[in-house]
Design a protein around this motif. Structure first.
Motif, PDB file in Angstrom:
ATOM      1  N   TRP A   1       0.831  -1.217   0.000  1.00  0.00           N
ATOM      2  CA  TRP A   1       0.000   0.000   0.000  1.00  0.00           C
ATOM      3  C   TRP A   1       0.859   1.258   0.000  1.00  0.00           C
ATOM      4  O   TRP A   1       0.631   2.177  -0.796  1.00  0.00           O
ATOM      5  CB  TRP A   1      -0.920  -0.018   1.215  1.00  0.00           C
ATOM      6  N   SER A   2       1.850   1.317   0.881  1.00  0.00           N
ATOM      7  CA  SER A   2       2.695   2.515   0.982  1.00  0.00           C
ATOM      8  C   SER A   2       3.519   2.709  -0.290  1.00  0.00           C
ATOM      9  O   SER A   2       3.733   3.848  -0.729  1.00  0.00           O
ATOM     10  CB  SER A   2       3.615   2.425   2.201  1.00  0.00           C
ATOM     11  N   HIS A   3       3.973   1.624  -0.897  1.00  0.00           N
ATOM     12  CA  HIS A   3       4.742   1.741  -2.137  1.00  0.00           C
ATOM     13  C   HIS A   3       3.894   2.384  -3.237  1.00  0.00           C
ATOM     14  O   HIS A   3       4.358   3.287  -3.941  1.00  0.00           O
ATOM     15  CB  HIS A   3       5.227   0.375  -2.605  1.00  0.00           C
ATOM     16  N   ILE A   4       2.671   1.917  -3.385  1.00  0.00           N
ATOM     17  CA  ILE A   4       1.783   2.478  -4.411  1.00  0.00           C
ATOM     18  C   ILE A   4       1.540   3.954  -4.175  1.00  0.00           C
ATOM     19  O   ILE A   4       1.603   4.774  -5.107  1.00  0.00           O
ATOM     20  CB  ILE A   4       0.449   1.703  -4.428  1.00  0.00           C
ATOM     21  N   GLN A   5       1.284   4.312  -2.916  1.00  0.00           N
ATOM     22  CA  GLN A   5       1.008   5.709  -2.575  1.00  0.00           C
ATOM     23  C   GLN A   5       2.230   6.599  -2.798  1.00  0.00           C
ATOM     24  O   GLN A   5       2.145   7.665  -3.422  1.00  0.00           O
ATOM     25  CB  GLN A   5       0.559   5.799  -1.107  1.00  0.00           C
ATOM     26  N   ILE A   6       3.374   6.164  -2.293  1.00  0.00           N
ATOM     27  CA  ILE A   6       4.585   6.984  -2.383  1.00  0.00           C
ATOM     28  C   ILE A   6       5.043   7.127  -3.828  1.00  0.00           C
ATOM     29  O   ILE A   6       5.498   8.201  -4.241  1.00  0.00           O
ATOM     30  CB  ILE A   6       5.706   6.387  -1.510  1.00  0.00           C
ATOM     31  N   ALA A   7       4.927   6.058  -4.608  1.00  0.00           N
ATOM     32  CA  ALA A   7       5.305   6.136  -6.024  1.00  0.00           C
ATOM     33  C   ALA A   7       4.451   7.166  -6.749  1.00  0.00           C
ATOM     34  O   ALA A   7       4.953   7.927  -7.589  1.00  0.00           O
ATOM     35  CB  ALA A   7       5.165   4.762  -6.674  1.00  0.00           C
ATOM     36  N   ALA A   8       3.165   7.201  -6.425  1.00  0.00           N
ATOM     37  CA  ALA A   8       2.262   8.175  -7.048  1.00  0.00           C
ATOM     38  C   ALA A   8       2.615   9.594  -6.621  1.00  0.00           C
ATOM     39  O   ALA A   8       2.616  10.520  -7.451  1.00  0.00           O
ATOM     40  CB  ALA A   8       0.813   7.844  -6.683  1.00  0.00           C
ATOM     41  N   PHE A   9       2.916   9.794  -5.339  1.00  0.00           N
ATOM     42  CA  PHE A   9       3.288  11.134  -4.864  1.00  0.00           C
ATOM     43  C   PHE A   9       4.624  11.581  -5.465  1.00  0.00           C
ATOM     44  O   PHE A   9       4.822  12.775  -5.710  1.00  0.00           O
ATOM     45  CB  PHE A   9       3.368  11.146  -3.334  1.00  0.00           C
ATOM     46  N   ARG A  10       5.520  10.646  -5.695  1.00  0.00           N
ATOM     47  CA  ARG A  10       6.807  10.984  -6.317  1.00  0.00           C
ATOM     48  C   ARG A  10       6.580  11.536  -7.721  1.00  0.00           C
ATOM     49  O   ARG A  10       7.197  12.534  -8.125  1.00  0.00           O
ATOM     50  CB  ARG A  10       7.721   9.758  -6.367  1.00  0.00           C
ATOM     51  N   VAL A  11       5.707  10.890  -8.469  1.00  0.00           N
ATOM     52  CA  VAL A  11       5.376  11.364  -9.817  1.00  0.00           C
ATOM     53  C   VAL A  11       4.734  12.744  -9.742  1.00  0.00           C
ATOM     54  O   VAL A  11       5.075  13.647 -10.532  1.00  0.00           O
ATOM     55  CB  VAL A  11       4.428  10.368 -10.524  1.00  0.00           C
ATOM     56  N   GLN A  12       3.818  12.904  -8.787  1.00  0.00           N
ATOM     57  CA  GLN A  12       3.167  14.204  -8.619  1.00  0.00           C
ATOM     58  C   GLN A  12       4.190  15.289  -8.287  1.00  0.00           C
ATOM     59  O   GLN A  12       4.126  16.404  -8.834  1.00  0.00           O
ATOM     60  CB  GLN A  12       2.110  14.130  -7.508  1.00  0.00           C
ATOM     61  N   TYR A  13       5.111  14.975  -7.410  1.00  0.00           N
ATOM     62  CA  TYR A  13       6.137  15.942  -6.993  1.00  0.00           C
ATOM     63  C   TYR A  13       6.982  16.387  -8.181  1.00  0.00           C
ATOM     64  O   TYR A  13       7.235  17.589  -8.369  1.00  0.00           O
ATOM     65  CB  TYR A  13       7.013  15.294  -5.926  1.00  0.00           C
ATOM     66  N   LEU A  14       7.407  15.440  -8.998  1.00  0.00           N
ATOM     67  CA  LEU A  14       8.305  15.759 -10.114  1.00  0.00           C
ATOM     68  C   LEU A  14       7.592  16.425 -11.278  1.00  0.00           C
ATOM     69  O   LEU A  14       8.221  17.171 -12.051  1.00  0.00           O
ATOM     70  CB  LEU A  14       8.993  14.484 -10.603  1.00  0.00           C
ATOM     71  N   THR A  15       6.299  16.174 -11.419  1.00  0.00           N
ATOM     72  CA  THR A  15       5.585  16.697 -12.588  1.00  0.00           C
ATOM     73  C   THR A  15       4.758  17.955 -12.326  1.00  0.00           C
ATOM     74  O   THR A  15       4.416  18.668 -13.278  1.00  0.00           O
ATOM     75  CB  THR A  15       4.645  15.623 -13.163  1.00  0.00           C
ATOM     76  N   THR A  16       4.440  18.232 -11.057  1.00  0.00           N
ATOM     77  CA  THR A  16       3.568  19.390 -10.791  1.00  0.00           C
ATOM     78  C   THR A  16       4.271  20.555 -10.107  1.00  0.00           C
ATOM     79  O   THR A  16       3.828  21.705 -10.242  1.00  0.00           O
ATOM     80  CB  THR A  16       2.367  18.970  -9.915  1.00  0.00           C
ATOM     81  N   VAL A  17       5.345  20.270  -9.384  1.00  0.00           N
ATOM     82  CA  VAL A  17       6.047  21.358  -8.690  1.00  0.00           C
ATOM     83  C   VAL A  17       6.863  22.175  -9.696  1.00  0.00           C
ATOM     84  O   VAL A  17       7.619  21.628 -10.499  1.00  0.00           O
ATOM     85  CB  VAL A  17       6.977  20.806  -7.593  1.00  0.00           C
ATOM     86  N   ASP A  18       6.706  23.484  -9.634  1.00  0.00           N
ATOM     87  CA  ASP A  18       7.473  24.389 -10.491  1.00  0.00           C
ATOM     88  C   ASP A  18       8.806  24.674  -9.793  1.00  0.00           C
ATOM     89  O   ASP A  18       8.896  25.563  -8.944  1.00  0.00           O
ATOM     90  CB  ASP A  18       6.690  25.685 -10.712  1.00  0.00           C
ATOM     91  N   PHE A  19       9.837  23.938 -10.171  1.00  0.00           N
ATOM     92  CA  PHE A  19      11.117  24.048  -9.478  1.00  0.00           C
ATOM     93  C   PHE A  19      11.836  25.367  -9.772  1.00  0.00           C
ATOM     94  O   PHE A  19      12.623  25.840  -8.964  1.00  0.00           O
ATOM     95  CB  PHE A  19      12.016  22.863  -9.822  1.00  0.00           C
ATOM     96  N   GLU A  20      11.563  25.959 -10.924  1.00  0.00           N
ATOM     97  CA  GLU A  20      12.141  27.269 -11.217  1.00  0.00           C
ATOM     98  C   GLU A  20      11.580  28.311 -10.262  1.00  0.00           C
ATOM     99  O   GLU A  20      12.317  29.145  -9.724  1.00  0.00           O
ATOM    100  CB  GLU A  20      11.850  27.648 -12.675  1.00  0.00           C
ATOM    101  N   ALA A  21      10.264  28.248 -10.066  1.00  0.00           N
ATOM    102  CA  ALA A  21       9.624  29.180  -9.132  1.00  0.00           C
ATOM    103  C   ALA A  21      10.092  28.894  -7.707  1.00  0.00           C
ATOM    104  O   ALA A  21      10.298  29.828  -6.909  1.00  0.00           O
ATOM    105  CB  ALA A  21       8.106  29.044  -9.220  1.00  0.00           C
TER     106      ALA A  21
END
Length: 211
Positions: A129-149
């Motif tokens: 369960w935790s692997h599925i959740q964390i893997a999804a949050f990792r994708v969200q972190y890398l694809t939605t956070v504006d790192f330049e900002a």
């Protein structure tokens, strides 16, 4: 006593001692694995909190942020709380192994098998369960956070800039330790069953000789 029979008995005694040492290790390792899961659950949001939480301008309106995508910090809150609670549950189940004397019993009974089963099933369940959740949050972190900002915000306000996914990636190590603890415990159980059967066969042979 025949010399060969004495050698056989000595061999059995040595094997029993090794198995008893191994089962102590298996139970202790289970507690350690559960504790590691708990500590990881407490620390998983460390980098995300340090870098993204300060960018939220209004906790009552999560759309107001200096950095798009920083809402992930709040998205992970419910998961993180449940992960902590489940990790505490794993620690209690690991302690149940000790309560039922699974680490020192020469023979296992129903209570020992129940304790082992509960820990193994719960650990695998929480790990998957935790692997599925964390893997999804990792994708969200890398694809939605504006790192330049985020970088500009950190430089302007003297805040921490973190782009690393270290804490999210660390779950692979934590998961591996949890799975290994289950494998060790199951291996110990199989060994214990084999030893118990061997002991029963020796008793039966002894009874036949006595008759």
């Amino acid at each position: 006593m025949h010399p060969l029979k004495g050698i056989c008995l000595n061999g059995e005694v040595i094997m029993y001692k090794k198995q008893l040492r191994f089962q102590k290790f298996a139970c202790l390792f289970s507690i350690i694995a559960a504790a590691i899961s708990f500590m990881y659950a407490l620390g998983i949001l460390t980098d995300i909190y340090d870098s993204l939480y300060p960018t939220m301008m209004n906790p009552n309106d999560l759309t107001q942020t200096f950095v798009p995508g920083s809402i992930i910090y709040y998205d992970m809150q419910n998961f993180n709380k449940l992960f902590v609670d489940l990790s505490i549950g794993l620690i209690l189940l690991a302690c149940l192994l000790m309560i039922t004397n699974t680490q020192i019993r020469r023979r296992y009974y129903i209570g020992n098998y129940v304790a082992i089963g509960l820990y193994c099933v719960a650990t695998i369940g929480v790990t998957v369960w935790s692997h599925i959740q964390i893997a999804a949050f990792r994708v969200q972190y890398l694809t939605t956070v504006d790192f330049e900002a985020l970088k500009s915000f950190a430089e302007q306000w003297g805040k921490t800039y973190i782009e690393s996914t270290f804490w999210l990636d660390l779950h692979y190590v934590v998961a591996a330790i949890a799975v290994i603890s289950v494998a060790v415990l199951l291996a110990n159980t199989a060994w214990k069953i084999a030893m118990m059967r061997g002991e029963q066969q020796l008793i039966q042979k002894g009874e036949e000789v006595a008759v």
